[in-house]
Each structure stands twice: as structure tokens, then as C-alpha cells.
Design a protein around this motif. Structure first.
Motif, PDB file in Angstrom:
ATOM      1  N   THR A 192       2.365   6.618  -7.144  1.00  0.00           N
ATOM      2  CA  THR A 192       1.388   8.284  -7.300  1.00  0.00           C
ATOM      3  C   THR A 192       2.360   9.226  -6.922  1.00  0.00           C
ATOM      4  O   THR A 192       1.833  10.471  -7.960  1.00  0.00           O
ATOM      5  N   PHE A 193       2.520   9.365  -5.671  1.00  0.00           N
ATOM      6  CA  PHE A 193       3.744   9.967  -5.898  1.00  0.00           C
ATOM      7  C   PHE A 193       4.406  10.541  -7.004  1.00  0.00           C
ATOM      8  O   PHE A 193       4.337  11.723  -7.087  1.00  0.00           O
ATOM      9  N   ARG A 236      -0.733  10.351   2.071  1.00  0.00           N
ATOM     10  CA  ARG A 236      -1.811   9.258   2.543  1.00  0.00           C
ATOM     11  C   ARG A 236      -0.210   8.242   2.961  1.00  0.00           C
ATOM     12  O   ARG A 236      -0.420   7.267   4.195  1.00  0.00           O
ATOM     13  N   TRP A 237       0.659   8.167   2.338  1.00  0.00           N
ATOM     14  CA  TRP A 237       2.197   7.482   2.558  1.00  0.00           C
ATOM     15  C   TRP A 237       2.282   8.009   4.623  1.00  0.00           C
ATOM     16  O   TRP A 237       2.720   7.029   5.026  1.00  0.00           O
ATOM     17  N   THR A 238       2.005   9.164   4.487  1.00  0.00           N
ATOM     18  CA  THR A 238       2.738   9.539   6.328  1.00  0.00           C
ATOM     19  C   THR A 238       1.979   8.533   6.646  1.00  0.00           C
ATOM     20  O   THR A 238       2.824   8.174   7.749  1.00  0.00           O
ATOM     21  N   THR A 239       0.890   8.840   6.401  1.00  0.00           N
ATOM     22  CA  THR A 239      -0.045   8.110   7.790  1.00  0.00           C
ATOM     23  C   THR A 239      -0.162   6.719   7.858  1.00  0.00           C
ATOM     24  O   THR A 239      -0.496   6.236   8.608  1.00  0.00           O
ATOM     25  N   THR A 264      -3.102  15.999  -6.539  1.00  0.00           N
ATOM     26  CA  THR A 264      -3.303  14.275  -6.477  1.00  0.00           C
ATOM     27  C   THR A 264      -1.440  13.466  -6.297  1.00  0.00           C
ATOM     28  O   THR A 264      -1.259  13.275  -5.117  1.00  0.00           O
ATOM     29  N   SER A 265      -0.566  15.097  -6.061  1.00  0.00           N
ATOM     30  CA  SER A 265       0.971  14.527  -5.556  1.00  0.00           C
ATOM     31  C   SER A 265       0.734  14.648  -3.659  1.00  0.00           C
ATOM     32  O   SER A 265       1.041  14.110  -2.699  1.00  0.00           O
ATOM     33  N   GLU A 284       1.313  -1.024  -0.142  1.00  0.00           N
ATOM     34  CA  GLU A 284       0.013   0.093  -0.189  1.00  0.00           C
ATOM     35  C   GLU A 284       0.857   1.400   0.125  1.00  0.00           C
ATOM     36  O   GLU A 284       0.860   2.223  -0.423  1.00  0.00           O
ATOM     37  N   GLU A 285       1.622   0.640   0.792  1.00  0.00           N
ATOM     38  CA  GLU A 285       2.899   1.900   0.775  1.00  0.00           C
ATOM     39  C   GLU A 285       3.237   2.582  -0.683  1.00  0.00           C
ATOM     40  O   GLU A 285       3.669   3.697  -1.153  1.00  0.00           O
ATOM     41  N   LYS A 286       3.438   1.285  -1.035  1.00  0.00           N
ATOM     42  CA  LYS A 286       4.462   1.440  -2.246  1.00  0.00           C
ATOM     43  C   LYS A 286       3.555   1.973  -3.369  1.00  0.00           C
ATOM     44  O   LYS A 286       4.257   2.681  -4.778  1.00  0.00           O
TER      45      LYS A 286
END
Length: 229
Positions: free
Chosen positions: A182-183, A215-218, A208-209, A175-177
């Protein structure tokens, strides 16, 4: 209404007369004459019908009682067995849940240890937060030249390269990947849109970025570590 079902017309239920029974005691060998055998037959039939069927009824009642008792016993046993099975399943679920909690806790502790020891990477990510904030303010003001001066001409800008190294190092789950991918693709679109002076596309790409990074930091737990989120 019920009287219509009485078997008054059936000759089998007629009572045997005393004359018929007395004739049986005085029967001589001549009574076996074929023409007189019907008397003996009638006497036998009346005697059989006059005796109450106690034994068959008793056996049938006993059988029904045994079957009913067995059924009730099995029913009670089934409930006990079902309750025992349910208790075993609940115990198994509790064990699995406990194991899952232990694994999740261990994973969080390992992740926290990696984050605490990654001071350099946290510095890169904190710089990423500041740079994105500058770009966002510039785009909101429709000042794309200011946004371009922060972003640079490509994804090879130094602060973006360092940020990407930190993202890859601290990423562990699929999920993080996905959020990292996406970023990166959104940042590339953002740079391209800013260079084309396309304000609307720049806004969409920036949102979007920023959303993917947040979301990644969460997911990683860094949302509570980095400032400005």
C-alpha cells in the motif's frame, strides 16, 4: 361432584352373599349342569374381585422405585462426568494458550534481534520519516514544487529505493507485506499527483502513504524505535 364417579351401578363390585358361598360347598355332580354353571362362574368372579391385588401393586411399586433410583443416580453421574469433561477442556485450553504465549514471545524476541542488528536499515527508515515529514509540510503549504524536489521524478529516487529495501528486509507477516504494498503504490500516486500539480490528489496520496507506513511500524515494533512518528 366426586360422588358421580362411584361405580354403584357396576354389578362386578357387588358383594358376594353368604348363600352363594354356601351353595359351593354343597355342590353335587349335578351342579355341572350347563344351566347351573353360571353360579360357579359368579362365585369365581366374586372371589377374584374380593382379594386385594397386593402382589401386582408391590411389583409395580418396586419397579418404579428402581427406575427412579437409577435415573437419579445417572443424573448425578452425568453432572460429575460433565464437570470432569469441562475441567479437561479447560486444561487443554490453558495448555494451548500457554503454547501460543511462548510462540509469540519467541517471535517478538527474534524480531527484536533482527531490528537491533539492522542498523543500516533503521537508518534508511529514519531518513524516510524525515523525508515524508518534509513532503507533508510542503503539501500542507500548497507548495508542490518543494514537495517535488524532495520526492524526485519517480520511485527510483535514492532514498525511496533504500527505504523500500529496509521495508522488505524487516517485513515478515502477510499483514506487514500488505502495508508495504500500500505504501509503495501510494507513493507512486503521490509523485504522479505532485508532478501534475494536483493539490487535492497529492494530499490524499500523502495521507494514504503516511498511514500505511505508520501501520507497518506498529506491526513490526519499529514505531518505538524511529523518531518523529
Amino acid at each position: 361432584m366426586a360422588t358421580s364417579f362411584l361405580p354403584t351401578a357396576n354389578p362386578l363390585f357387588l358383594p358376594c352373599s353368604s348363600s352363594s358361598s354356601s351353595s359351593t360347598s354343597s355342590l353335587s355332580p349335578a351342579a355341572f349342569n350347563p344351566r347351573k354353571n353360571h353360579l360357579r362362574s359368579n362365585i369365581t368372579t366374586c372371589k377374584a374381585l374380593s382379594d386385594p391385588p397386593i402382589a401386582p401393586a408391590s411389583r409395580r411399586g418396586l419397579a418404579i422405585s428402581l427406575v427412579t433410583t437409577s435415573f437419579l443416580f445417572s443424573l448425578g453421574g452425568g453432572e460429575k462426568s460433565g464437570g470432569a469433561n469441562a475441567a479437561i477442556l479447560e486444561a487443554d485450553d490453558d495448555v494451548e494458550l500457554l503454547e501460543k504465549v511462548k510462540k509469540d514471545r519467541k517471535k517478538r524476541l527474534e524480531r527484536q534481534g533482527i531490528i537491533n542488528s539492522s542498523k543500516t536499515e533503521k537508518g534508511y527508515l529514519q531518513d524516510l520519516v524525515y523525508k515524508l515529514s518534509e513532503v507533508g509540510q510542503a503539501i500542507e503549504s500548497n507548495d508542490l514544487p518543494a514537495a517535488s524536489s524532495v520526492l524526485g521524478g519517480s520511485t527510483e529516487t535514492e532514498w525511496l529505493k533504500k527505504a523500500n529495501l529496509a521495508l522488505m528486509k524487516l517485513t515478515s507477516s502477510p499483514e506487514e507485506k500488505t502495508e508495504v504494498d500500500t505504501f509503495n503504490s501510494s507513493v507512486a500516486s503521490l509523485i504522479s499527483s505532485v508532478r501534475r500539480n494536483d493539490i487535492e490528489s497529492s494530499k490524499v496520496a500523502f495521507i494514504t502513504s503516511a498511514s500505511a507506513f505508520e501501520r507497518w511500524t506498529t506491526l513490526t515494533g519499529l514505531v518505538e524505535v524511529l523518531k518523529g512518528l
